[in-house]
Design a protein around this motif. Sequence first.
Motif, PDB file in Angstrom:
ATOM      1  N   GLU A 531       0.842  -1.189   0.000  1.00  0.00           N
ATOM      2  CA  GLU A 531       0.000   0.000   0.000  1.00  0.00           C
ATOM      3  C   GLU A 531       0.882   1.246   0.000  1.00  0.00           C
ATOM      4  O   GLU A 531       1.918   1.287   0.685  1.00  0.00           O
ATOM      5  N   VAL A 532       0.467   2.267  -0.750  1.00  0.00           N
ATOM      6  CA  VAL A 532       1.233   3.508  -0.873  1.00  0.00           C
ATOM      7  C   VAL A 532       0.336   4.679  -0.500  1.00  0.00           C
ATOM      8  O   VAL A 532      -0.800   4.785  -0.972  1.00  0.00           O
ATOM      9  N   GLU A 533       0.849   5.547   0.346  1.00  0.00           N
ATOM     10  CA  GLU A 533       0.149   6.782   0.684  1.00  0.00           C
ATOM     11  C   GLU A 533       0.399   7.790  -0.440  1.00  0.00           C
ATOM     12  O   GLU A 533       1.534   8.198  -0.670  1.00  0.00           O
ATOM     13  N   GLU A 534      -0.667   8.166  -1.125  1.00  0.00           N
ATOM     14  CA  GLU A 534      -0.529   8.977  -2.335  1.00  0.00           C
ATOM     15  C   GLU A 534      -0.853  10.445  -2.072  1.00  0.00           C
ATOM     16  O   GLU A 534      -1.551  10.792  -1.115  1.00  0.00           O
ATOM     17  N   GLY A 535      -0.341  11.296  -2.982  1.00  0.00           N
ATOM     18  CA  GLY A 535      -0.657  12.719  -2.950  1.00  0.00           C
ATOM     19  C   GLY A 535       0.303  13.515  -2.096  1.00  0.00           C
ATOM     20  O   GLY A 535       1.281  13.009  -1.548  1.00  0.00           O
ATOM     21  N   GLY A 536       0.005  14.797  -1.966  1.00  0.00           N
ATOM     22  CA  GLY A 536       0.818  15.680  -1.156  1.00  0.00           C
ATOM     23  C   GLY A 536       0.222  15.845   0.230  1.00  0.00           C
ATOM     24  O   GLY A 536      -0.995  15.846   0.423  1.00  0.00           O
ATOM     25  N   ARG A 537       1.043  15.981   1.228  1.00  0.00           N
ATOM     26  CA  ARG A 537       0.578  16.194   2.594  1.00  0.00           C
ATOM     27  C   ARG A 537       1.648  16.934   3.386  1.00  0.00           C
ATOM     28  O   ARG A 537       2.828  16.972   2.997  1.00  0.00           O
ATOM     29  N   LEU A 538       1.199  17.478   4.471  1.00  0.00           N
ATOM     30  CA  LEU A 538       2.072  18.234   5.355  1.00  0.00           C
ATOM     31  C   LEU A 538       1.945  17.645   6.755  1.00  0.00           C
ATOM     32  O   LEU A 538       0.859  17.614   7.334  1.00  0.00           O
ATOM     33  N   ASN A 539       3.056  17.162   7.281  1.00  0.00           N
ATOM     34  CA  ASN A 539       3.111  16.648   8.649  1.00  0.00           C
ATOM     35  C   ASN A 539       3.760  17.712   9.530  1.00  0.00           C
ATOM     36  O   ASN A 539       4.826  18.230   9.196  1.00  0.00           O
ATOM     37  N   TYR A 540       3.148  18.005  10.642  1.00  0.00           N
ATOM     38  CA  TYR A 540       3.695  19.056  11.500  1.00  0.00           C
ATOM     39  C   TYR A 540       3.407  18.725  12.960  1.00  0.00           C
ATOM     40  O   TYR A 540       2.438  18.030  13.298  1.00  0.00           O
ATOM     41  N   GLY A 541       4.283  19.229  13.822  1.00  0.00           N
ATOM     42  CA  GLY A 541       4.122  18.981  15.249  1.00  0.00           C
ATOM     43  C   GLY A 541       5.186  19.691  16.039  1.00  0.00           C
ATOM     44  O   GLY A 541       6.005  20.451  15.505  1.00  0.00           O
ATOM     45  N   ILE A 542       5.189  19.423  17.321  1.00  0.00           N
ATOM     46  CA  ILE A 542       6.170  20.033  18.219  1.00  0.00           C
ATOM     47  C   ILE A 542       6.624  18.983  19.217  1.00  0.00           C
ATOM     48  O   ILE A 542       5.844  18.161  19.696  1.00  0.00           O
ATOM     49  N   ASN A 543       7.915  19.013  19.492  1.00  0.00           N
ATOM     50  CA  ASN A 543       8.525  18.089  20.442  1.00  0.00           C
ATOM     51  C   ASN A 543       9.106  18.911  21.581  1.00  0.00           C
ATOM     52  O   ASN A 543       9.929  19.804  21.356  1.00  0.00           O
ATOM     53  N   VAL A 544       8.679  18.638  22.809  1.00  0.00           N
ATOM     54  CA  VAL A 544       9.117  19.382  23.989  1.00  0.00           C
ATOM     55  C   VAL A 544       9.750  18.398  24.962  1.00  0.00           C
ATOM     56  O   VAL A 544       9.212  17.304  25.196  1.00  0.00           O
ATOM     57  N   GLY A 545      10.879  18.772  25.531  1.00  0.00           N
ATOM     58  CA  GLY A 545      11.545  17.893  26.479  1.00  0.00           C
ATOM     59  C   GLY A 545      12.196  18.651  27.606  1.00  0.00           C
ATOM     60  O   GLY A 545      12.689  19.766  27.427  1.00  0.00           O
TER      61      GLY A 545
END
Length: 722
Positions: A531-545
């Motif tokens: 299976e292939v994830e198709e198209g354009g996408r934007l992944n975003y987030g924040i990592n705090v430590g």
Amino acid sequence: MRTLIGPGIGVVMLLLASASMGHAAEQKSGELDLSKEALLSADEVTYNNAEQRVEASGNVEIVQGDRILKADRIIYDISADTVRAEGNIALLEPSGDVLFADQMELENELKTGAIRDLKILFTDNSRLAAHDAVRETEDRTVMTKAVFTSCEPCREDPSRAPIWQAKAEKVIHDRVDKTITYQNAFLEFFGVPVLYTPYFSHPDPTVDRESGFLAPTVFSSSTIGYGVKIPYYYVISEDKDMTITPTITTKEGVQMAAEYRQAVESGDFQFDGSLTYVDKVDRNNVDTGGKEFQGHIRGDGEFHIDDAWTWGYDIFRTTHDTYLKKYDISSADTLTSTVYLAGQRGRNYSLLSAYSFQGLTEADVSGETPIVPAWWNYSYVGEPNSFGGRFSADADTLAVFRTDGQDTNRLSLQGGYHIPYTTSNGQVITFESSLRGDLYYARDILADPADPSSATTHDNFYGRIVPSAALKWRYPFVRQSGSIRQVVEPIAEAVWSDVLGDDDTPNEDSLSFEFDDTNLFGSNRYAGLDEVEEGGRLNYGINVGVYGASGGYTTLLFGQTYHFSEDTGFQAGTGLEDQFSDYVARLEIRPADYLQFINRVRLDHDALFLARNEVTMKLGTTENWFDLGYVYLRDDINGLTQSKREEIYVAGKVKLAEFWSAYGSYRRNLDDGGRSIEGRLGVEYLDECFGFALEARKSFTRDRDVEPETRFSVKIRLLPFN
């Protein structure tokens, strides 16, 4: 004529050499052989020339080779070559054992002789005492009216009888055979005789492994009745051994089990299996007449061919779907068997493997269960160039066969390029691109990809090209405040991938899917290649430590995905079916080694209700600990019913006293009003010489002929025997 040497601490006299101790004066001092000579030290030494006798008193010590004899007084008869020791005697043997006595008469360089009121402290702290003993040779001691135990004396009352001890009229310690043998022996608990045997033996403390019976386990099960397990451990040679365990039950007769272990020059392997002959029953546990064999086989091994190549196997099969649960061997729902050949040299890695599966649930159909006769993976990662970028190459070939269903053959080739870049102000930018080509040949194609039983007679070739590119940006901000280091890191990733060619290729390795913090970032969220994830996408987030100087830390990751297309290609319930995905987060708290808390959640992006919630917590030390596990799935898309799932699991152990502890676990289904799944409660006693465990376990679920079960078991250990 008498000669008095002393008094005075530290007087040292070189006694005589050779077989007797009598001719040291003839040997040059430069040729002194401490393995033959004896060194004597005492507060006072008297030499009687007429009687050829040496008397020593006060902190007497004789060193003869690797033996050391200490006593209040010794008399050495030169003509008879005997040493008589008296008072507070301690003899340290080359093995590390220490002999204590009130009186000894030794000869032959302290190797043989007679001993009164003997006490032996072995190297493993076990003890043996005897009224009298004769050391017939250096390696054989015969004792009368002897007692052996591995229990330490009571601190408050050393005269109190230990938890257990073995008393015998005659005991023989053979250091060549490395055995301690008892004749006419009683086994006592707290000073009370409970078992008599005319003969038994066990290995002495110098032996790491020795054949013999291990501790039995007595149990009561509502499924298979009252039973007892009597394991026998058999040492075949230095590199192999096995354990044979008959299990005798009142309802199911006798089950025979065996485990074999062997080490070879290139690796090691082991097998275990069991077999029983029982009544045939239907899925409701009703006797249908007749008998059948039931059993299992399991094994694993790994072997090194050379520095680069390794091969191995891991197999597990059973004759009956519920056999493993009935006999408490395994609770697995699927058994996986594999054999593999793996090699790694430099930046090249290759893995050739084959798989076989056995489904044990009621819904499993053996003909639809896949067999993988060959699966080859190859990976190469190039050396970084002057810009830090590197090329990679991957190859994958897979063959899947079914006796009743679709067969699939796949060839996949991929090339990629990866380059990282760090700006002068600390921003980390990574660019990745890849191009993959897939070729499939499927036989008996499924009419409905979601229904394994919908196989047809059609065959077909499929081909596609999968290009992808990803640009990832991270900007970690770090601040030091005393001993605390704080990190705030925003992350954004733009990804594009597409399928050029056939878009309805078979799906064998991407049937299950979970969207969580582990696959928030990446070019393809599916577990496999099909299976292939198709198209354009934007992944975003924040990592705090937040990180402490002593090693403790707290971290939080929070993020989301946005698809540029309304049709994301994901099914409902995954959290990725809409353009804006659900929110995923992971909170991990570990302030010290004794506490770890992890919470993973998925929040619906519209109503912010919990679509997934997983909690794991570990608290405590090895002696006192508590584990908590909780899972909630609003839509369990990978489950058999694809419905809601909510479950909790707790387990723990508490040290009640110096040698006493209690433990338990409990698992409960919280959905639809809740119902218990399994519970366990036990109490255990374990000290340096004795172990005892009493356990009760209750299973509340039914699986065809395996009904809800209550099981009680008792196990006793006498150390160092088992």
